[in-house]
Motif scaffolding. Structure first.
Motif, PDB file in Angstrom:
ATOM      1  N   GLY A 187       0.798  -1.212   0.000  1.00  0.00           N
ATOM      2  CA  GLY A 187       0.000   0.000   0.000  1.00  0.00           C
ATOM      3  C   GLY A 187       0.836   1.268   0.000  1.00  0.00           C
ATOM      4  N   MET A 188       0.170   2.408   0.116  1.00  0.00           N
ATOM      5  CA  MET A 188       0.846   3.716   0.080  1.00  0.00           C
ATOM      6  C   MET A 188       0.273   4.631   1.143  1.00  0.00           C
ATOM      7  N   ASN A 248      -7.170   4.023  -4.775  1.00  0.00           N
ATOM      8  CA  ASN A 248      -7.442   3.861  -3.341  1.00  0.00           C
ATOM      9  C   ASN A 248      -6.336   2.988  -2.763  1.00  0.00           C
ATOM     10  N   SER A 249      -5.798   3.391  -1.624  1.00  0.00           N
ATOM     11  CA  SER A 249      -4.709   2.615  -1.051  1.00  0.00           C
ATOM     12  C   SER A 249      -4.685   2.771   0.460  1.00  0.00           C
ATOM     13  N   VAL A 250      -4.344   1.676   1.134  1.00  0.00           N
ATOM     14  CA  VAL A 250      -4.186   1.669   2.586  1.00  0.00           C
ATOM     15  C   VAL A 250      -2.869   0.972   2.893  1.00  0.00           C
ATOM     16  N   GLU A 251      -2.056   1.610   3.726  1.00  0.00           N
ATOM     17  CA  GLU A 251      -0.761   1.020   4.065  1.00  0.00           C
ATOM     18  C   GLU A 251      -0.932  -0.368   4.653  1.00  0.00           C
ATOM     19  N   LYS A 259      -2.168  -2.913   3.448  1.00  0.00           N
ATOM     20  CA  LYS A 259      -3.357  -3.654   3.009  1.00  0.00           C
ATOM     21  C   LYS A 259      -3.444  -3.767   1.497  1.00  0.00           C
ATOM     22  N   GLY A 260      -2.903  -2.792   0.771  1.00  0.00           N
ATOM     23  CA  GLY A 260      -2.906  -2.897  -0.677  1.00  0.00           C
ATOM     24  C   GLY A 260      -3.437  -1.666  -1.376  1.00  0.00           C
ATOM     25  N   SER A 261      -3.474  -1.755  -2.713  1.00  0.00           N
ATOM     26  CA  SER A 261      -3.905  -0.625  -3.546  1.00  0.00           C
ATOM     27  C   SER A 261      -4.866  -1.110  -4.621  1.00  0.00           C
ATOM     28  N   GLU A 262      -5.737  -0.186  -5.056  1.00  0.00           N
ATOM     29  CA  GLU A 262      -6.683  -0.486  -6.132  1.00  0.00           C
ATOM     30  C   GLU A 262      -6.722   0.687  -7.104  1.00  0.00           C
TER      31      GLU A 262
END
Length: 745
Positions: A544-545, A587-590, A592-595
């Motif tokens: 994620g970012m 959309n991204s959560v550290e 957890k991943g990105s979309e």
């Protein structure tokens, strides 16, 4: 000026020199006196130019090489003599030299010794003082005379006069006039003569110093004027300062506002221990604190703690200063300088060097300002040059792709095995991608409008997955991480764009997703429709970012991959999607991943020429001459034409074109633009002169700088690499024109 009456055994003179005058002419004059009096001449040299000495000796009728060979002139290193052999401690070496000369048949020795080497070693003024005292007895009791060379730019006027009462004889030169002070032959008293000389030399020292300052600023401005970046400007400044008499070594910490790291450290001749202490003892932090109150920081060796004092003494550092490279609020670094010279302290030059560093900071600011203007001008020039270059690349690359694409399509007509046909499809798609990449380079350099096409979005995604399979499957397996690819492609839609560019979007997104999963993971790609929009979601469960990275991911050259990335992938993705009137959001959560969510306008399905099946061959079988110096290109074009039902003959040698054409009744000539000795345009004119109704098709991947008038005799242009459908289309157009002309006639 005649020196004979001043020069005799037992007398030694201080010969005053400078960086601008190495007094070689006086040395030659002195050796002339010595040789005429049968003395062995010895030169303990440090900075003397022997070619100059050879020249001046020739003026007195001597051959330099003959003098050396006969033993009348001995050349040795002042450093070896004084420092290595320590003659200043063991003066018996000097007495032995005198006795050896007498045994060789000489009346004595005449020595020229350069003292400058003392200031490039650990020996200074005190050692010289003690040595001068020892020489008094030797010179009074032995047949020896000497010139002791003192470079005032290194030694200083005050340092020189500190030892004059031990030996008050000296020689100096003003322009071309030589002045001699001898304690036994003077017009003034000893004190008056010293006062006159001292005053003159102090004025001269000031004049020389000011001249050097002006020259220094001028030279350093010239040196940095053609540098490419601020690092090179600072490095050049540091080297220039250390190569003058201002310092012996130094370094610049360019991370002025950071507390850690030595990534941007520029050094010159600095011992590693000094640099290690600067960072390990946190002197870096103390330095920045000092400059909240000081213009520059003068480091007095005697005031240092015992630990630092020992280190400074170990490297013979007499003075040190730290100067900011700063102008207004712009700080580009801190420059540390150290000098071993006890007579030319950095403290005396600190204000001047501060001005130099301030000037360099101004230069860097101006450099950055004009660099932007220069970059835009260079970019324009590069684009023009790129246009020239890509023309040649396109021609050669297309010649490679043409037989690949042609033979694939010929094989498709002969092969019925479904598995082999699938392989042919992949080869054909790759060849077409290669051709489109060349066209994209041309489009970029010449700003031409791109020819859009209808792209099967699901097919483009599948192809991208296959292209990246080595990365997410094979490489990942080698790195012992498992990456699972999940596809849910159900849009069945077409979008308007360029197939190669669409694939590039998903190749970049898949590659980024793989990089974001160092321990493996899952990539999901989904496509579906909502009214008139195609939606594609590319999702990973990687690292994620954070918000800061997320806000900058589409900026050019922004990357978090260090040397593994160039920061252009997502910028290219963004530009391609934008050019296709689509949009992308992230959309991204550290941890957890990105979309990535992409939306494109849907387009109605329309068949293009390349997708049409060849249902029949032309009604008329044509006789066609194929001309190309690349035999493999000519051969595949010939086979494609035969599949279409035409008669062909191939010519690879441009000298046989006319002969072959005249012997046969050709309806059509298909010719490459770039032949070895003649162009396709020239060939078209020759063909039309012989047979006006012969159709002429020009094959090329690049028309270059051809004008419309050059194409008067060309009926059709087909771009390499071309498919069998495109070739059929070209011949249909030619056949249509022939039929229309026949109908009119």
């Amino acid at each position: 000026m005649q020196l004979d009456k001043y020069l005799r055994d037992g007398v030694r003179y201080h010969l005053i020199s400078s960086d601008d005058d190495n007094v070689t002419d006086i040395i030659a004059l002195y050796f002339d006196w010595a040789l005429r009096n049968n003395k062995k001449c010895i030169l303990y040299k440090h900075a003397q130019n022997l070619k100059e000495l050879e020249f001046f000796l020739e003026q007195y009728g001597y051959c330099f090489d003959a003098l050396v060979k006969s033993g009348k002139l001995l050349i040795d290193s002042a450093y070896n003599y004084f420092v290595e052999n320590k003659v200043y401690l063991n003066t018996e070496i000097l007495i032995k030299t005198i006795n050896n000369a007498i045994e060789e048949g000489f009346n004595g020795v005449a020595v020229v010794a350069d003292r400058e080497c003392f200031f490039e070693s650990e020996y200074g003024e005190e050692i010289l003082y003690q040595y001068e005292k020892k020489l008094d007895d030797i010179f009074s009791n032995n047949p020896i005379s000497a010139l002791s060379i003192y470079n005032l730019d290194k030694f200083g006027v005050d340092g020189f006069f500190a030892i004059t009462h031990l030996n008050p004889n000296f020689i100096y030169k003003v322009i071309n006039e030589i002045f001699i002070h001898n304690k036994d032959i003077v017009s003034f008293s000893y004190e008056e003569a010293l006062g006159i000389v001292y005053t003159f030399l102090k004025r001269r020292e000031k004049s020389v110093r000011e001249s050097k300052i002006y020259n220094f600023i001028s030279n350093i401005a010239t040196e940095v004027s053609y540098k490419k970046n601020e690092g090179e400007i600072i490095e050049t400044t540091l080297k220039y300062i250390c190569n003058t008499s201002y310092a012996n070594f130094g370094f610049v910490d360019m991370n002025a506002n950071e507390s850690e790291g030595i990534t941007d450290l520029i050094s010159y001749n600095v011992p590693n221990e000094i640099i290690e202490i600067y960072f390990s003892d946190n002197l870096k932090k103390k330095t920045s604190v000092n400059f909240d109150r000081l213009k520059y920081w003068l480091i007095n060796v005697n005031e240092l703690d015992k630990h630092y004092k020992e280190i400074f003494n170990r490297y013979n550092i007499a003075s040190s200063v730290v100067i900011p490279i700063k102008y207004d609020d712009n700080i580009f670094g801190y420059m540390w300088l150290a000098s071993r010279d006890t007579n030319n302290s950095l403290f005396d030059n600190a204000e001047f060097l501060y001005k130099v560093c301030e000037t360099v900071a101004k230069i860097i600011l101006q450099f950055k300002k004009y660099k932007k203007i220069q970059d835009s001008m260079v970019l324009t020039s590069k684009l023009q040059a790129l246009g020239e270059l890509t023309g040649g690349i396109a021609h050669e690359f297309n010649n490679i792709l043409t037989p690949i694409l042609g033979y694939v399509q010929v094989l498709r007509e002969k092969i019925r095995d479904s598995e082999l046909c699938n392989y042919l499809d992949m080869i054909e798609e790759s060849a077409k991608d290669g051709a489109k990449i060349v066209k994209r380079i041309q489009d970029f350099s010449s700003k031409r409008n791109k020819a859009v096409e209808q792209v099967d979005i699901d097919k483009a995604i599948l192809h991208s997955v296959e292209i990246t399979k080595p990365k997410w499957a094979y490489e990942a397996q080698v790195e012992q991480k498992k990456i699972e690819m999940r596809l849910n492609l159900r849009s069945g839609s077409f979008i308007e764009g360029i197939t190669t560019e669409v694939r590039e979007i998903f190749v970049n997104l898949i590659s980024n997703a793989v990089d974001a999963m160092p321990n493996g993971g899952q990539i999901e790609i989904e496509s579906y429709n909502e009214k008139d929009v195609v939606i594609i979601r590319v999702k990973d469960n990687g690292i994620g970012m954070n918000n800061e990275v997320l806000s900058r991911i589409f900026e050019p050259f922004f990357t978090t991959k260090n040397e593994r990335g160039n920061g252009l992938g997502l910028h290219i993705v963004y530009n391609i999607i934008n050019s296709m009137k689509g949009n992308i959001e992230v959309n991204s959560v550290e941890n957890k991943g990105s979309e990535f969510i992409i939306r494109f306008p849907r387009r109605a399905r329309m068949l293009n020429d390349e997708e049409k099946i060849i249902s029949s061959i032309n009604q008329k079988r044509l006789n066609i001459l194929v001309i190309d110096d690349q035999s493999q290109v000519a051969a595949v074009v010939s086979e494609m034409l035969e599949v279409l039902g035409h008669n062909t003959q191939v010519v690879n040698d441009d000298e046989k074109i006319i002969e072959t054409f005249d012997k046969n009744n050709f309806d059509v000539v298909i010719c490459d633009l770039a032949m070895p000795n003649i162009t396709g345009v020239q060939i078209s004119k020759m063909i039309k002169q012989r047979k006006k109704d012969a159709a002429f098709i020009l094959m090329t991947g690049w028309l270059g700088k051809l004008k419309n008038d050059d194409l008067d005799c060309v009926d059709y242009i087909i771009n390499k690499p071309f498919s069998i459908e495109e070739l059929k289309k070209a011949l249909n157009e030619i056949q249509k024109s022939i039929d229309e002309e026949e109908a009119v006639s």
